[in-house]
Design a protein around this motif. Structure first.
Motif, PDB file in Angstrom:
ATOM      1  N   LEU A 178      41.419  92.306 -49.442  1.00  0.00           N
ATOM      2  CA  LEU A 178      40.885  93.278 -50.358  1.00  0.00           C
ATOM      3  C   LEU A 178      41.312  93.306 -51.641  1.00  0.00           C
ATOM      4  N   GLU A 179      42.817  93.352 -51.646  1.00  0.00           N
ATOM      5  CA  GLU A 179      43.465  93.328 -52.982  1.00  0.00           C
ATOM      6  C   GLU A 179      43.196  92.132 -53.960  1.00  0.00           C
ATOM      7  N   ASP A 180      42.990  90.850 -53.105  1.00  0.00           N
ATOM      8  CA  ASP A 180      43.031  89.634 -53.695  1.00  0.00           C
ATOM      9  C   ASP A 180      41.559  89.643 -54.547  1.00  0.00           C
ATOM     10  N   HIS A 181      40.581  90.337 -53.950  1.00  0.00           N
ATOM     11  CA  HIS A 181      39.278  90.327 -54.549  1.00  0.00           C
ATOM     12  C   HIS A 181      38.959  91.932 -54.909  1.00  0.00           C
ATOM     13  N   ARG A 182      40.046  92.608 -55.519  1.00  0.00           N
ATOM     14  CA  ARG A 182      39.881  93.961 -55.891  1.00  0.00           C
ATOM     15  C   ARG A 182      38.633  94.028 -56.907  1.00  0.00           C
ATOM     16  N   ALA A 183      38.814  93.300 -57.950  1.00  0.00           N
ATOM     17  CA  ALA A 183      37.859  93.314 -59.146  1.00  0.00           C
ATOM     18  C   ALA A 183      36.372  93.306 -58.361  1.00  0.00           C
ATOM     19  N   GLY A 184      36.014  92.561 -57.464  1.00  0.00           N
ATOM     20  CA  GLY A 184      34.760  92.436 -56.788  1.00  0.00           C
ATOM     21  C   GLY A 184      34.467  93.590 -55.975  1.00  0.00           C
ATOM     22  N   VAL A 185      35.340  94.202 -55.301  1.00  0.00           N
ATOM     23  CA  VAL A 185      34.989  95.486 -54.680  1.00  0.00           C
ATOM     24  C   VAL A 185      34.844  96.670 -55.789  1.00  0.00           C
ATOM     25  N   GLU A 186      35.643  96.583 -56.883  1.00  0.00           N
ATOM     26  CA  GLU A 186      35.392  97.533 -57.942  1.00  0.00           C
ATOM     27  C   GLU A 186      33.925  97.408 -58.557  1.00  0.00           C
ATOM     28  N   MET A 187      33.468  96.013 -58.656  1.00  0.00           N
ATOM     29  CA  MET A 187      32.326  95.809 -59.334  1.00  0.00           C
ATOM     30  C   MET A 187      31.171  96.485 -58.546  1.00  0.00           C
ATOM     31  N   LEU A 188      31.230  96.003 -57.026  1.00  0.00           N
ATOM     32  CA  LEU A 188      30.330  96.599 -56.097  1.00  0.00           C
ATOM     33  C   LEU A 188      30.304  98.452 -56.153  1.00  0.00           C
ATOM     34  N   ARG A 189      31.224  98.914 -56.252  1.00  0.00           N
ATOM     35  CA  ARG A 189      31.310 100.281 -56.297  1.00  0.00           C
ATOM     36  C   ARG A 189      30.652 100.491 -57.460  1.00  0.00           C
ATOM     37  N   LEU A 190      30.989  99.997 -58.647  1.00  0.00           N
ATOM     38  CA  LEU A 190      30.015 100.430 -60.046  1.00  0.00           C
ATOM     39  C   LEU A 190      28.482 100.240 -59.819  1.00  0.00           C
ATOM     40  N   ALA A 191      28.056  99.050 -59.155  1.00  0.00           N
ATOM     41  CA  ALA A 191      26.690  98.713 -59.142  1.00  0.00           C
ATOM     42  C   ALA A 191      26.151  99.844 -58.182  1.00  0.00           C
ATOM     43  N   LEU A 192      26.757 100.180 -57.109  1.00  0.00           N
ATOM     44  CA  LEU A 192      25.990 100.957 -56.279  1.00  0.00           C
ATOM     45  C   LEU A 192      26.059 102.569 -56.846  1.00  0.00           C
TER      46      LEU A 192
ATOM     47  N   GLU B 197      44.703  93.032 -66.008  1.00  0.00           N
ATOM     48  CA  GLU B 197      44.138  91.766 -65.878  1.00  0.00           C
ATOM     49  C   GLU B 197      42.727  92.205 -65.039  1.00  0.00           C
ATOM     50  N   GLU B 198      43.183  92.946 -64.056  1.00  0.00           N
ATOM     51  CA  GLU B 198      42.050  93.052 -63.105  1.00  0.00           C
ATOM     52  C   GLU B 198      41.034  94.033 -63.730  1.00  0.00           C
ATOM     53  N   ALA B 199      41.297  95.069 -64.392  1.00  0.00           N
ATOM     54  CA  ALA B 199      40.298  95.929 -65.080  1.00  0.00           C
ATOM     55  C   ALA B 199      39.618  94.996 -66.179  1.00  0.00           C
ATOM     56  N   ASP B 200      40.194  93.833 -66.885  1.00  0.00           N
ATOM     57  CA  ASP B 200      39.586  93.073 -67.648  1.00  0.00           C
ATOM     58  C   ASP B 200      38.480  92.101 -66.927  1.00  0.00           C
ATOM     59  N   ALA B 201      39.007  91.843 -65.806  1.00  0.00           N
ATOM     60  CA  ALA B 201      38.065  91.149 -64.823  1.00  0.00           C
ATOM     61  C   ALA B 201      36.500  91.715 -64.571  1.00  0.00           C
ATOM     62  N   VAL B 202      36.950  93.293 -64.069  1.00  0.00           N
ATOM     63  CA  VAL B 202      35.743  93.856 -63.864  1.00  0.00           C
ATOM     64  C   VAL B 202      34.946  93.913 -65.054  1.00  0.00           C
TER      65      VAL B 202
ATOM     66  N   LEU C 296      32.673  90.663 -65.340  1.00  0.00           N
ATOM     67  CA  LEU C 296      31.879  90.688 -64.425  1.00  0.00           C
ATOM     68  C   LEU C 296      30.781  91.663 -64.842  1.00  0.00           C
ATOM     69  N   VAL C 297      30.907  92.728 -65.403  1.00  0.00           N
ATOM     70  CA  VAL C 297      29.806  93.836 -65.764  1.00  0.00           C
ATOM     71  C   VAL C 297      29.007  93.262 -66.657  1.00  0.00           C
ATOM     72  N   GLU C 298      29.587  92.398 -68.035  1.00  0.00           N
ATOM     73  CA  GLU C 298      28.905  91.984 -68.867  1.00  0.00           C
ATOM     74  C   GLU C 298      28.365  90.454 -68.722  1.00  0.00           C
ATOM     75  N   GLN C 299      29.110  89.662 -67.608  1.00  0.00           N
ATOM     76  CA  GLN C 299      28.366  88.491 -67.694  1.00  0.00           C
ATOM     77  C   GLN C 299      27.949  87.944 -66.407  1.00  0.00           C
ATOM     78  N   GLY C 300      28.393  88.846 -65.349  1.00  0.00           N
ATOM     79  CA  GLY C 300      27.885  88.475 -63.856  1.00  0.00           C
ATOM     80  C   GLY C 300      28.787  87.307 -63.263  1.00  0.00           C
ATOM     81  N   PRO C 301      28.829  86.979 -62.279  1.00  0.00           N
ATOM     82  CA  PRO C 301      29.472  85.965 -61.520  1.00  0.00           C
ATOM     83  C   PRO C 301      29.120  84.645 -62.096  1.00  0.00           C
ATOM     84  N   PRO C 302      29.844  83.582 -61.978  1.00  0.00           N
ATOM     85  CA  PRO C 302      29.721  82.195 -62.370  1.00  0.00           C
ATOM     86  C   PRO C 302      28.181  81.922 -61.820  1.00  0.00           C
TER      87      PRO C 302
END
Length: 233
Positions: free
Chosen positions: A141-155, A186-191, A194-200
């Motif tokens: 979960l921590e390794d993919h913390r940015a993704g978990v946070e992105m999902l929280r924001l989306a929901l 860096e994780e906050a930057d990754a989020v 993700l919000v601005e660009q979406g996944p690759p």
């Protein structure tokens, strides 16, 4: 299914939250609805999860299933697959999925793809952490913390048909994030990216994933049917 092997879970509170969320974030079934009282008894003081459980009690099974499919199966930004946020549908995602398999193996279990599910499904990771190895589950979960946070924001920002904002399932992500460390620089930057660009977006598929010899070793004792995760897709 997941079977315990080794030391007991050390963080009982996190384990209870993860266990409950692994069920509430799964595709709604009659079995799930019938277990809501038991789930609430595990987290009686968690206002977010209790609120989600009450919402589920107040809806019909058909309504829950329809809302679930619209939210998680028809909306890429609400994907429940953790590697999707970091890698999208690119070639690198296959290697990331292998890492989930290897993490489960370190916990003493193997993942079965008999029912076509991927090992990075959030429900699977939560159940693994709650019932098999809390430390390894937390690391995933921590390794993919940015993704978990992105999902929280989306929901949290989900727009409902009645004009209101917020998916009922956002409560589960809030509860999960409360068990994890806060986002760092860096994780906050990754989020934000993700919000601005979406996944690759490189569409290459995962055809080589199942052929990896590292995925076919050892007896099968994790089954997606036992989680179970995901609606028919």
């Amino acid at each position: 299914m997941f079977r315990r092997r080794g030391a007991a879970v050390r963080d009982a509170d996190a384990a209870r939250v993860w266990a409950v969320c692994s069920v509430l974030l799964d595709y709604p079934t009659e079995e799930m609805v019938s277990s809501l009282d038991d789930l609430e008894s595990l987290v009686p003081d968690d206002e977010h999860l209790v609120g989600l459980i009450r919402h589920m009690r107040g809806a019909t099974l058909a309504e829950l299933q329809q809302d679930y499919v619209v939210t998680f199966d028809h909306t890429r930004k609400c994907a429940l697959y953790l590697t999707y946020f970091a890698y999208g549908d690119t070639r690198r995602r296959g290697a990331a999925l292998v890492q989930f398999k290897e993490a489960y193996r370190r916990g003493g279990v193997e993942w079965s793809e008999e029912h076509g599910e991927l090992p990075d499904h959030l429900c699977a990771v939560l159940q693994f952490g709650a019932t098999v190895d809390l430390a390894i589950g937390r690391q995933l979960l921590e390794d993919h913390r940015a993704g978990v946070e992105m999902l929280r924001l989306a929901l949290t920002g989900w727009r409902n048909d009645d004009g209101s904002t917020g998916s009922p399932w956002a409560a589960a992500l809030v509860a999960i994030c409360a068990t994890l460390r806060e986002l760092r620089g860096e994780e906050a930057d990754a989020v934000r990216r993700l919000v601005e660009q979406g996944p690759p977006a490189e569409e290459v598929g995962l055809s080589g994933y199942g052929a990896d010899p590292a995925l076919a070793t050892g007896p099968t004792i994790i089954s997606s049917a036992a989680i179970p995760v995901g609606a028919p897709r």
